[in-house]
Design a protein around this motif. Structure first.
Motif, PDB file in Angstrom:
ATOM      1  N   ARG A  68     -52.880 -17.146  19.457  1.00  0.00           N
ATOM      2  CA  ARG A  68     -52.750 -17.180  18.006  1.00  0.00           C
ATOM      3  C   ARG A  68     -54.036 -17.653  17.334  1.00  0.00           C
ATOM      4  N   TYR A  69     -54.733 -18.599  17.972  1.00  0.00           N
ATOM      5  CA  TYR A  69     -55.937 -19.154  17.359  1.00  0.00           C
ATOM      6  C   TYR A  69     -57.220 -18.516  17.855  1.00  0.00           C
ATOM      7  N   GLY A  70     -57.121 -17.356  18.518  1.00  0.00           N
ATOM      8  CA  GLY A  70     -58.297 -16.538  18.780  1.00  0.00           C
ATOM      9  C   GLY A  70     -59.084 -16.881  20.019  1.00  0.00           C
ATOM     10  N   TYR A  71     -58.487 -17.548  20.982  1.00  0.00           N
ATOM     11  CA  TYR A  71     -59.200 -17.838  22.233  1.00  0.00           C
ATOM     12  C   TYR A  71     -59.412 -16.544  23.019  1.00  0.00           C
ATOM     13  N   ASN A  72     -60.521 -16.495  23.775  1.00  0.00           N
ATOM     14  CA  ASN A  72     -60.810 -15.339  24.606  1.00  0.00           C
ATOM     15  C   ASN A  72     -59.727 -15.187  25.680  1.00  0.00           C
ATOM     16  N   MET A  73     -59.239 -13.950  25.862  1.00  0.00           N
ATOM     17  CA  MET A  73     -58.108 -13.737  26.756  1.00  0.00           C
ATOM     18  C   MET A  73     -58.435 -14.126  28.197  1.00  0.00           C
ATOM     19  N   ARG A  74     -59.648 -13.800  28.649  1.00  0.00           N
ATOM     20  CA  ARG A  74     -60.001 -14.124  30.037  1.00  0.00           C
ATOM     21  C   ARG A  74     -60.136 -15.634  30.232  1.00  0.00           C
ATOM     22  N   TYR A  75     -60.594 -16.334  29.215  1.00  0.00           N
ATOM     23  CA  TYR A  75     -60.631 -17.802  29.327  1.00  0.00           C
ATOM     24  C   TYR A  75     -59.206 -18.356  29.372  1.00  0.00           C
ATOM     25  N   ILE A  76     -58.318 -17.813  28.564  1.00  0.00           N
ATOM     26  CA  ILE A  76     -56.926 -18.291  28.537  1.00  0.00           C
ATOM     27  C   ILE A  76     -56.292 -18.155  29.919  1.00  0.00           C
ATOM     28  N   THR A  77     -56.369 -16.956  30.490  1.00  0.00           N
ATOM     29  CA  THR A  77     -55.731 -16.734  31.789  1.00  0.00           C
ATOM     30  C   THR A  77     -56.385 -17.571  32.880  1.00  0.00           C
ATOM     31  N   GLY A  78     -57.705 -17.698  32.824  1.00  0.00           N
ATOM     32  CA  GLY A  78     -58.416 -18.460  33.849  1.00  0.00           C
ATOM     33  C   GLY A  78     -58.098 -19.940  33.812  1.00  0.00           C
ATOM     34  N   VAL A  79     -58.119 -20.536  32.623  1.00  0.00           N
ATOM     35  CA  VAL A  79     -57.882 -21.981  32.533  1.00  0.00           C
ATOM     36  C   VAL A  79     -56.431 -22.314  32.865  1.00  0.00           C
ATOM     37  N   LEU A  80     -55.489 -21.449  32.500  1.00  0.00           N
ATOM     38  CA  LEU A  80     -54.087 -21.715  32.821  1.00  0.00           C
ATOM     39  C   LEU A  80     -53.839 -21.641  34.330  1.00  0.00           C
ATOM     40  N   ALA A  81     -54.402 -20.624  34.990  1.00  0.00           N
ATOM     41  CA  ALA A  81     -54.205 -20.491  36.437  1.00  0.00           C
ATOM     42  C   ALA A  81     -54.918 -21.605  37.195  1.00  0.00           C
ATOM     43  N   ALA A  82     -56.161 -21.905  36.811  1.00  0.00           N
ATOM     44  CA  ALA A  82     -56.942 -22.924  37.530  1.00  0.00           C
ATOM     45  C   ALA A  82     -56.360 -24.315  37.341  1.00  0.00           C
ATOM     46  N   SER A  83     -55.904 -24.633  36.138  1.00  0.00           N
ATOM     47  CA  SER A  83     -55.332 -25.959  35.901  1.00  0.00           C
ATOM     48  C   SER A  83     -54.017 -26.139  36.633  1.00  0.00           C
ATOM     49  N   GLY A  84     -53.348 -25.029  36.938  1.00  0.00           N
ATOM     50  CA  GLY A  84     -52.149 -25.129  37.748  1.00  0.00           C
ATOM     51  C   GLY A  84     -52.455 -25.395  39.211  1.00  0.00           C
ATOM     52  N   THR A  85     -53.566 -24.844  39.714  1.00  0.00           N
ATOM     53  CA  THR A  85     -53.886 -25.021  41.133  1.00  0.00           C
ATOM     54  C   THR A  85     -54.424 -26.416  41.434  1.00  0.00           C
ATOM     55  N   ILE A  86     -54.863 -27.168  40.427  1.00  0.00           N
ATOM     56  CA  ILE A  86     -55.366 -28.517  40.685  1.00  0.00           C
ATOM     57  C   ILE A  86     -54.274 -29.390  41.285  1.00  0.00           C
ATOM     58  N   THR A  87     -53.018 -29.005  41.086  1.00  0.00           N
ATOM     59  CA  THR A  87     -51.920 -29.797  41.645  1.00  0.00           C
ATOM     60  C   THR A  87     -51.939 -29.797  43.166  1.00  0.00           C
ATOM     61  N   GLN A  88     -52.648 -28.831  43.786  1.00  0.00           N
ATOM     62  CA  GLN A  88     -52.785 -28.818  45.238  1.00  0.00           C
ATOM     63  C   GLN A  88     -53.627 -29.985  45.742  1.00  0.00           C
ATOM     64  N   LEU A  89     -54.541 -30.473  44.908  1.00  0.00           N
ATOM     65  CA  LEU A  89     -55.485 -31.504  45.337  1.00  0.00           C
ATOM     66  C   LEU A  89     -55.112 -32.893  44.841  1.00  0.00           C
ATOM     67  N   VAL A  90     -54.505 -32.971  43.648  1.00  0.00           N
ATOM     68  CA  VAL A  90     -54.198 -34.277  43.066  1.00  0.00           C
ATOM     69  C   VAL A  90     -53.007 -34.895  43.795  1.00  0.00           C
ATOM     70  N   PRO A  91     -53.129 -36.121  44.316  1.00  0.00           N
ATOM     71  CA  PRO A  91     -51.955 -36.786  44.905  1.00  0.00           C
ATOM     72  C   PRO A  91     -50.829 -36.873  43.878  1.00  0.00           C
ATOM     73  N   PRO A  92     -49.559 -36.743  44.271  1.00  0.00           N
ATOM     74  CA  PRO A  92     -49.013 -36.647  45.628  1.00  0.00           C
ATOM     75  C   PRO A  92     -48.786 -35.227  46.109  1.00  0.00           C
ATOM     76  N   SER A  93     -49.830 -34.475  46.266  1.00  0.00           N
ATOM     77  CA  SER A  93     -49.741 -33.078  46.658  1.00  0.00           C
ATOM     78  C   SER A  93     -49.028 -32.910  48.000  1.00  0.00           C
ATOM     79  N   LEU A  94     -48.180 -31.895  48.080  1.00  0.00           N
ATOM     80  CA  LEU A  94     -47.530 -31.572  49.356  1.00  0.00           C
ATOM     81  C   LEU A  94     -48.558 -31.150  50.398  1.00  0.00           C
ATOM     82  N   VAL A  95     -49.634 -30.505  49.941  1.00  0.00           N
ATOM     83  CA  VAL A  95     -50.676 -30.066  50.878  1.00  0.00           C
ATOM     84  C   VAL A  95     -51.270 -31.267  51.605  1.00  0.00           C
TER      85      VAL A  95
END
Length: 534
Positions: A140-167
């Motif tokens: 809605r506020y005009g963010y670049n689509m590729r930045y939107i998809t990238g930051v959402l996916a990458a910020s979700g994967t950080i949960t693999q590294l941050v304790p208490p990660s199952l990994v």
């Protein structure tokens, strides 16, 4: 003629071929292991009695492993928290707090992803929740689509590294290290990775400001204390849960299983207090429980763990019990808890079957001298330690195109861990070698969720994204963030202090120089007196 030297590469090749065909990994591992086991018996490399090690290890090392009991607890905790509304509140408040600055919505997604990673530990839930909430606002506020998809996916994967990660729990189990040490080692890289993500957003705001525009002030619905209050109402309960789970474990007050159990109960409590139907009586009891817990903590630290200490925490436990009963009373939360049980059962069964299959494979692999073959292969690589690390990380990076982290951890890690211990011990010491190696692989395995075309985070994003979002935008949007994760892997390799800095320093004691001196005590002479007459 099949020789003993050709059996290990044949087993490894057969496993790869079977998985590429598409059979379930757990059954593929067992089938390949048992098939080559019977072939080895036929060729005389070992007899049938050797396979008795398989049920012995399954019942002795898998089904009776207390550390693996932490997995269902942490899975249940993440499953409840992903649906309880906590993510929505945090993203809304953080978005309004950072929105007026350039790239502010990106910063809010990164920070909330980090916090949620520390209390949920599941990638799927995090990516889906943040995409459903933040993607329409950023569009809605005009963010670049590729930045939107990238930051959402990458910020979700950080949960693999941050304790208490199952990994990290699985890696600790497979490497034979403590979960607390693995968590301590992961904190440095996880914080640095968040800084890399935020730095990329900042640089993008300088180079291409139209890609990450600020949110207009008129779009903010909260300001001043009301905004800060909403932020704190999301952060403080999350911080308390993080301390209950991680703090008690790192301070040695609880085992990983006990911490996971407290986290599961804490997730139900958080879900209840965030629900709109949470009663006024429940709110008052929660406040009483918090005050009692604080008083009990102060008494335990500064006085003694006496009657008042026990009484204070008894009140806290009763308050927690009341809140859990409130959660059962609310139909939505009752369904949420039921869904959490179902998710936990599915993931726990999957992990158990993969472990049983990997046990069948690894026992036979070691029986045909696969460990010796692998050690000779890896220790003869050019470049010494650094050549070994670069090869292993490239190997894991490409395996992650086809396998998820459970499969990599259970199949590959037991094979290479002994070699890693031998190769890396001269660099960081014997105690820290496998912690450094495990965290390094954890950073690397994050990329498995972002790899086109098989990255699961991209699939999750595609499933919830609006139709106007192109798949090409999702795939190309992930590329810069994969690069940032690769940079983080390089930093962990080049600077082991990022992992080992928080670990306890080993005691350098020469046992040959230890002397135990027992002081001489002068005793009075013994006086037995005159002999008694019979």
């Amino acid at each position: 003629m099949i020789t003993l030297e050709t059996m290990p590469p044949m087993m490894f090749g057969g496993l790869v071929v079977a998985m590429l065909i598409g059979f379930p990994v757990a059954f593929t591992l067992a089938a390949v292991g048992l098939s080559f086991g019977f072939l080895a018996i036929h060729l005389g490399f070992f007899d049938l009695n050797f396979l008795q090690a398989i049920p012995g290890r399954v019942f002795g090392s898998v089904l009776s492993n207390e550390l693996l009991l932490a997995i269902p607890f942490f899975t249940f905790m993440g499953s409840v928290l992903e649906r309880c509304g906590l993510a929505e509140d945090m993203l809304d408040s953080m978005g309004q707090l950072f929105g007026p600055i350039r790239g502010g919505l990106g910063y809010s997604v990164i920070i909330v992803g980090f916090i949620l990673g520390a209390i949920t530990g599941t990638v799927a839930a995090q990516v889906i929740a943040m995409a459903l909430i933040s993607m329409p606002v950023m569009m809605r506020y005009g963010y670049n689509m590729r930045y939107i998809t990238g930051v959402l996916a990458a910020s979700g994967t950080i949960t693999q590294l941050v304790p208490p990660s199952l990994v990290l729990i699985v890696l600790a189990d497979q490497l034979g290290k403590s979960v607390g040490d693995m968590y301590l080692g992961a904190w440095g890289p996880s914080v640095f990775q968040i800084m890399l993500f935020a730095g990329y957003t900042f640089v993008l705001g300088l180079i291409k400001p139209d890609h990450v525009p600020p949110v207009p002030k008129e779009a903010r619905t909260l300001t001043g204390w009301a905004l800060w209050k909403k932020c704190l109402m999301g952060i403080i309960p999350s911080a308390v849960l993080i301390f209950v789970v991680l703090g008690t474990m790192m301070m040695g007050l609880a085992t990983p299983t006990e911490a996971g159990a407290m986290g599961a109960v804490g997730a139900i409590v958080l879900a209840a207090i965030h629900h709109k139907d949470f009663s006024t009586a429940g709110s008052k009891i929660m406040i009483i429980g918090v005050i009692a817990g604080g008083i009990g903590t102060i008494i335990g630290i500064f006085v003694t763990e006496g009657l008042f200490f026990k009484l204070a925490f008894a009140i806290t436990y009763l308050a927690v019990l009341w809140i859990c009963l409130e959660a059962v009373r609310i139909p939505e939360l009752r369904d949420l808890i039921k869904q959490g049980y179902q998710t936990t059962m599915r993931i726990t069964c999957m992990v158990t079957f993969i472990l049983i299959g990997s046990t069948c494979f690894s026992v036979v692999f070691l029986g045909v001298s696969g460990g010796v073959w692998l050690e000779n292969l890896l220790t003869s690589l050019p470049g010494g330690v650094w050549g070994f690390l670069i090869f292993i990380n490239l190997f894991i990076f490409f395996l992650a195109f086809f396998l998820d982290f459970f499969e990599i951890a259970f199949i590959i890690l037991p094979m290479i861990a002994p070699v890693a211990q031998k190769v890396l011990a001269p660099v960081v010491g014997a105690d820290a070698a496998l912690i450094w190696f495990g965290v390094m692989l954890c950073v690397n395995m994050q990329t498995s969720f972002l790899h086109p075309p098989f990255g699961f985070a991209l699939f999750y994003l595609r499933g919830v994204a609006p139709k106007e979002v192109k798949s090409s935008d999702i795939y190309w949007g992930a590329m810069p963030w994969i690069g940032l994760q690769a940079i983080m892997v390089a930093l962990v390799i080049a600077f082991p202090i990022t992992v080992t800095g928080l670990l306890d320093k080993p005691l350098n004691v020469d046992l040959n120089k230890i002397k135990i001196e027992v002081p001489q005590i002068d005793l009075p002479p013994l006086d037995f007196g005159p002999p008694r007459k019979q």
